[in-house]
Design an enzyme around this catalytic site. Structure first.
Site, PDB file in Angstrom:
ATOM      1  N   PRO A 113      42.085  53.400  27.881  1.00 14.53           N
ATOM      2  CG  PRO A 113      39.953  53.740  29.068  1.00 14.53           C
ATOM      3  CD  PRO A 113      40.587  54.342  28.156  1.00 14.53           C
ATOM      4  CG  MET A 114      42.622  48.952  26.273  1.00 14.00           C
ATOM      5  SD  MET A 114      43.442  48.438  24.846  1.00 14.00           S
ATOM      6  CE  MET A 114      44.904  49.447  24.934  1.00 14.00           C
ATOM      7  CD  GLU A 115      38.626  44.447  33.427  1.00  9.67           C
ATOM      8  OE1 GLU A 115      38.124  44.008  32.457  1.00  9.67           O
ATOM      9  OE2 GLU A 115      38.878  44.069  34.438  1.00  9.67           O
ATOM     10  CB  CYS A 125      32.506  48.669  30.156  1.00  4.43           C
ATOM     11  SG  CYS A 125      32.980  46.951  30.592  1.00  4.43           S
ATOM     12  N   GLY A 183      38.673  54.685  18.221  1.00  5.54           N
ATOM     13  CA  GLY A 183      38.083  53.565  17.809  1.00  5.54           C
ATOM     14  C   GLY A 183      38.630  53.365  16.185  1.00  5.54           C
ATOM     15  CD  GLU A 184      38.381  48.891  14.771  1.00  6.48           C
ATOM     16  OE1 GLU A 184      39.285  48.519  14.097  1.00  6.48           O
ATOM     17  OE2 GLU A 184      37.872  48.294  15.531  1.00  6.48           O
ATOM     18  N   GLY A 204      43.656  52.776  21.463  1.00  6.94           N
ATOM     19  CA  GLY A 204      43.825  51.685  22.388  1.00  6.94           C
ATOM     20  C   GLY A 204      44.781  50.527  21.975  1.00  6.94           C
ATOM     21  NE  ARG A 205      41.008  47.479  19.441  1.00 11.06           N
ATOM     22  CZ  ARG A 205      39.846  47.288  18.639  1.00 11.06           C
ATOM     23  NH1 ARG A 205      39.762  45.749  18.245  1.00 11.06           N
ATOM     24  NH2 ARG A 205      39.400  48.346  18.020  1.00 11.06           N
TER      25      ARG A 205
HETATM   26  C1  FMN Z   1      40.890  44.270  26.278  1.00 10.55           C
HETATM   27  C2  FMN Z   1      40.182  45.796  26.268  1.00 10.55           C
HETATM   28  C3  FMN Z   1      39.829  46.391  27.546  1.00 10.55           C
HETATM   29  C4  FMN Z   1      39.112  47.509  27.491  1.00 10.55           C
HETATM   30  N1  FMN Z   1      38.836  48.110  28.780  1.00 10.55           N
HETATM   31  C5  FMN Z   1      38.211  49.333  28.952  1.00 10.55           C
HETATM   32  C6  FMN Z   1      38.218  50.260  30.071  1.00 10.55           C
HETATM   33  O1  FMN Z   1      38.507  49.642  31.299  1.00 10.55           O
HETATM   34  N2  FMN Z   1      37.509  51.239  30.039  1.00 10.55           N
HETATM   35  C7  FMN Z   1      37.124  51.954  28.984  1.00 10.55           C
HETATM   36  O2  FMN Z   1      36.516  53.023  28.871  1.00 10.55           O
HETATM   37  N3  FMN Z   1      37.499  51.087  27.639  1.00 10.55           N
HETATM   38  C8  FMN Z   1      37.930  50.167  27.708  1.00 10.55           C
HETATM   39  N4  FMN Z   1      37.999  49.464  26.475  1.00 10.55           N
HETATM   40  C9  FMN Z   1      37.444  50.186  25.341  1.00 10.55           C
HETATM   41  C10 FMN Z   1      39.230  51.039  24.698  1.00 10.55           C
HETATM   42  O3  FMN Z   1      39.169  51.916  25.540  1.00 10.55           O
HETATM   43  C11 FMN Z   1      38.774  51.649  23.337  1.00 10.55           C
HETATM   44  O4  FMN Z   1      37.569  52.328  23.704  1.00 10.55           O
HETATM   45  C12 FMN Z   1      38.359  50.545  22.385  1.00 10.55           C
HETATM   46  O5  FMN Z   1      39.130  49.623  22.432  1.00 10.55           O
HETATM   47  C13 FMN Z   1      38.344  51.340  20.833  1.00 10.55           C
HETATM   48  O6  FMN Z   1      39.540  51.749  20.559  1.00 10.55           O
HETATM   49  P1  FMN Z   1      40.759  51.016  19.677  1.00 10.55           P
HETATM   50  O7  FMN Z   1      40.043  50.670  18.489  1.00 10.55           O
HETATM   51  O8  FMN Z   1      41.712  52.225  19.793  1.00 10.55           O
HETATM   52  O9  FMN Z   1      41.361  49.945  20.438  1.00 10.55           O
HETATM   53  C14 FMN Z   1      38.631  48.379  26.647  1.00 10.55           C
HETATM   54  C15 FMN Z   1      38.900  47.667  25.156  1.00 10.55           C
HETATM   55  C16 FMN Z   1      39.626  46.369  25.114  1.00 10.55           C
HETATM   56  C17 FMN Z   1      40.140  45.702  23.897  1.00 10.55           C
END
Ligand code: FMN
Length: 326
Positions: free
Chosen positions: A22-24, A113, A215-216, A238-239
């Site tokens: 999820p990414m808000e 969050c 994460g990462e 996510g990213r």
């Molecule tokens: C822009 C943005 C918005 C995010 N919004 C949420 C969210 O709404 N709910 C949530 O549980 N995590 C949220 N996260 C965290 C991500 O779900 C994830 O845990 C975090 O980015 C690490 O994973 P990644 O390195 O694969 O991106 C958000 C991260 C980013 C960068």
């Protein structure tokens, strides 16, 4: 007592399970539609619905999760789970029940969050200081949701430090959740690398429910390393999936040919087609955000990003991107 089936059960051995994080403000219905059409994603989670004072009317759930109009799945058929954020067990339970009634395929609880406004109103990572409250929220939500619908939670390793990581995971499990996703950093560690994947292995020793590692993960090599260190082949990305939309397929399908720049561009055009109501400025802002992620793995795309980053009109913006294909 949970009576449904877990999404991980249908998985083929040896192939990691990959959820889209999820990414808000970024990963909305349009984006989920595009990425799940590319493939390699086993489930998605919505941006959080912030629960503070009420059980929301239906329109709020449909806005955050338009897939509810389609049986809770993207057009590609990928399940989408509805995420709630808040600290009041009764209100969280009421909203979870409502989401389930509207057809949510699973409910996810956000305890990760880091945003100040969210934490100030007692939601997100700040709750990681109170394992008992995590347990109460999970228990109330589990009781309110029909027994065949899974309830999951997503947590960081802690608020300021990691001392409560295992206790929090155990408290959530005792509340009856079906799986846990762990973003392997504390709130204080923000988004700064590294992610501490080996902590996930410790959590796995503590709880019996499945644990997704997050994460990462930006590359197949990192996906492998994360699986090794976390001792879990259930991943959430996510990213990395924004930067590399076909990362799930690259990780899962040996011999898969990664997407060309032309295919990236087609995805951006499709996104533009899905957003006819945006002004040129709003649209180009949104596409620049995505292009910025693409540019992380290509000097050529980075150069184009520099070229278009002040462009506010759609036609010249796309013309500059198309040049890169030639
Ligand atoms: C822009 C943005 C918005 C995010 N919004 C949420 C969210 O709404 N709910 C949530 O549980 N995590 C949220 N996260 C965290 C991500 O779900 C994830 O845990 C975090 O980015 C690490 O994973 P990644 O390195 O694969 O991106 C958000 C991260 C980013 C960068």
């Amino acid at each position: 007592m949970f009576t449904g089936t877990l999404p991980f059960n249908a998985r083929r051995a040896e192939i990691p399970y990959i959820a889209l994080a999820p990414m808000e403000g970024l990963m909305d219905g349009v984006f989920r539609e595009l990425l799940t059409a590319v493939g390699g994603i086993d489930h998605c989670v919505t941006e959080f619905i912030r629960v503070t004072q009420q059980v929301f009317p239906e329109k709020v759930f449909y806005r955050l999760c338009p897939e509810l109009y389609n049986g809770g799945r993207t057009k590609a058929g990928t399940p989408v789970h509805v995420q709630l954020l808040g600290s009041n067990p009764e209100l969280m339970a009421g909203n979870a029940a409502k989401a389930a009634k509207l057809g949510a395929l699973a409910i996810d609880l956000n305890f990760g969050c880091p945003a100040k406004t969210v934490n100030r109103s007692q939601g997100g990572a700040v709750l990681l200081q109170y394992p008992d409250l995590l347990n109460q929220i999970a228990t109330a939500v589990r009781q309110a949701v029909p027994s065949h619908i899974p309830v999951s939670a997503k947590m960081r390793l802690g608020f300021k430090d990691k001392t409560l990581a295992l206790e929090n995971a155990a408290a959530l499990e005792a509340g009856g959740i079906q799986w846990l996703t762990v973003h392997a950093r504390t709130k204080t560690e923000g988004y700064k690398p590294p992610a501490y994947w080996s902590w996930i292995a410790e959590i796995r020793k503590k709880v019996a429910i499945p644990v997704l590692a997050n994460g990462e993960i930006w590359t197949p090599a990192q996906a492998e390393q994360c699986q090794r260190e976390s001792n879990s082949d259930l991943l959430m990305i996510g990213r990395g999936l924004v930067a590399t939309p076909d990362l799930g397929r690259i990780i899962k399908e040996p011999g898969y040919e990664p997407m060309s720049w032309q295919q990236h561009l087609e995805l951006m055009v499709t996104m533009a087609d899905q957003l006819p109501h945006l002004t040129d400025k709003q649209l180009t802002d949104r596409l620049k955000q995505w292009l910025h992620y693409f540019s992380m793995h290509s000097a050529e795309i980075k150069a184009v990003f520099e070229q278009v980053k002040r462009e506010r009109e759609r036609a010249p913006f796309f013309a500059a991107l198309a040049d890169l294909s030639n």
